[in-house]
Motif scaffolding. Structure first.
Motif, mmCIF file in Angstrom:
data_model
loop_
_atom_site.group_PDB
_atom_site.id
_atom_site.type_symbol
_atom_site.label_atom_id
_atom_site.label_comp_id
_atom_site.label_asym_id
_atom_site.label_seq_id
_atom_site.Cartn_x
_atom_site.Cartn_y
_atom_site.Cartn_z
ATOM 1 N N SER A 6 1.358 2.158 0.414
ATOM 2 C CA SER A 6 0.154 2.560 1.137
ATOM 3 C C SER A 6 -0.627 1.313 1.526
ATOM 4 N N ASN A 7 -1.030 1.249 2.773
ATOM 5 C CA ASN A 7 -1.847 0.131 3.228
ATOM 6 C C ASN A 7 -3.331 0.395 3.003
ATOM 7 N N ALA A 8 -3.672 1.602 2.601
ATOM 8 C CA ALA A 8 -5.060 1.953 2.323
ATOM 9 C C ALA A 8 -5.311 1.820 0.819
ATOM 10 N N GLY A 9 -6.535 1.584 0.449
ATOM 11 C CA GLY A 9 -6.883 1.596 -0.968
ATOM 12 C C GLY A 9 -7.045 0.228 -1.589
ATOM 13 N N GLY A 10 -6.586 -0.816 -0.937
ATOM 14 C CA GLY A 10 -6.824 -2.157 -1.446
ATOM 15 C C GLY A 10 -5.925 -2.626 -2.571
ATOM 16 N N VAL A 11 -4.913 -1.847 -2.963
ATOM 17 C CA VAL A 11 -3.977 -2.282 -3.999
ATOM 18 C C VAL A 11 -2.888 -3.117 -3.322
ATOM 19 N N PRO A 12 -2.677 -4.362 -3.787
ATOM 20 C CA PRO A 12 -1.653 -5.202 -3.160
ATOM 21 C C PRO A 12 -0.284 -4.522 -3.171
#
Length: 124
Positions: A6-12
């Motif tokens: 996922s590119n959303a959420g800020g988790v690398p």
């Protein structure tokens, strides 16, 4: 092996891969000695950089979840039950910490939170 990025959420991205692979190993979906996709193949399948998959594999190896055999690839390492339990406890603490923060903001008492946890866990 299904890994969802996922590119959303800020988790690398490397952390997403690491967490999901740990979960697969801890649940027994990836078994001891099982070969993992090469870093290049995984990068191609996920449409990400090889550097990202390399970082995820390095993290998994550092934490004892996989081993690398030069010239042959990466494999699921024999699991130390204490390591698996420690990882599970770490994940539980992470989620409970979030639940405690939400409860405090919402004015839920410790007794109410404890009652809820007992109900969810199955103790009456």
């Amino acid at each position: 092996m299904d890994i969802i990025i996922s590119n959303a959420g800020g988790v690398p991205i490397y952390d997403q891969i690491t967490r999901q692979m740990k979960g697969l190993i801890l649940r027994g979906e990836l078994e001891e000695g099982e070969a993992l996709p090469s870093m290049r193949l995984l990068a191609k399948e996920l449409r990400i950089s090889v550097i990202t998959t390399k970082r995820a594999y390095e993290e998994l190896e550092r934490e004892g979840f996989i081993t690398t055999v030069p010239g042959k690839g990466c494999f699921v390492a024999p699991q130390n039950p204490e390591l698996a339990r420690e990882e599970t406890l770490r994940r539980v603490e992470e989620h409970l910490s979030q639940a405690v923060d939400i409860a405090k903001v919402g004015g839920v008492s410790l007794a109410e939170l404890s009652d809820t946890l007992n109900i969810l866990y199955g103790d009456d």
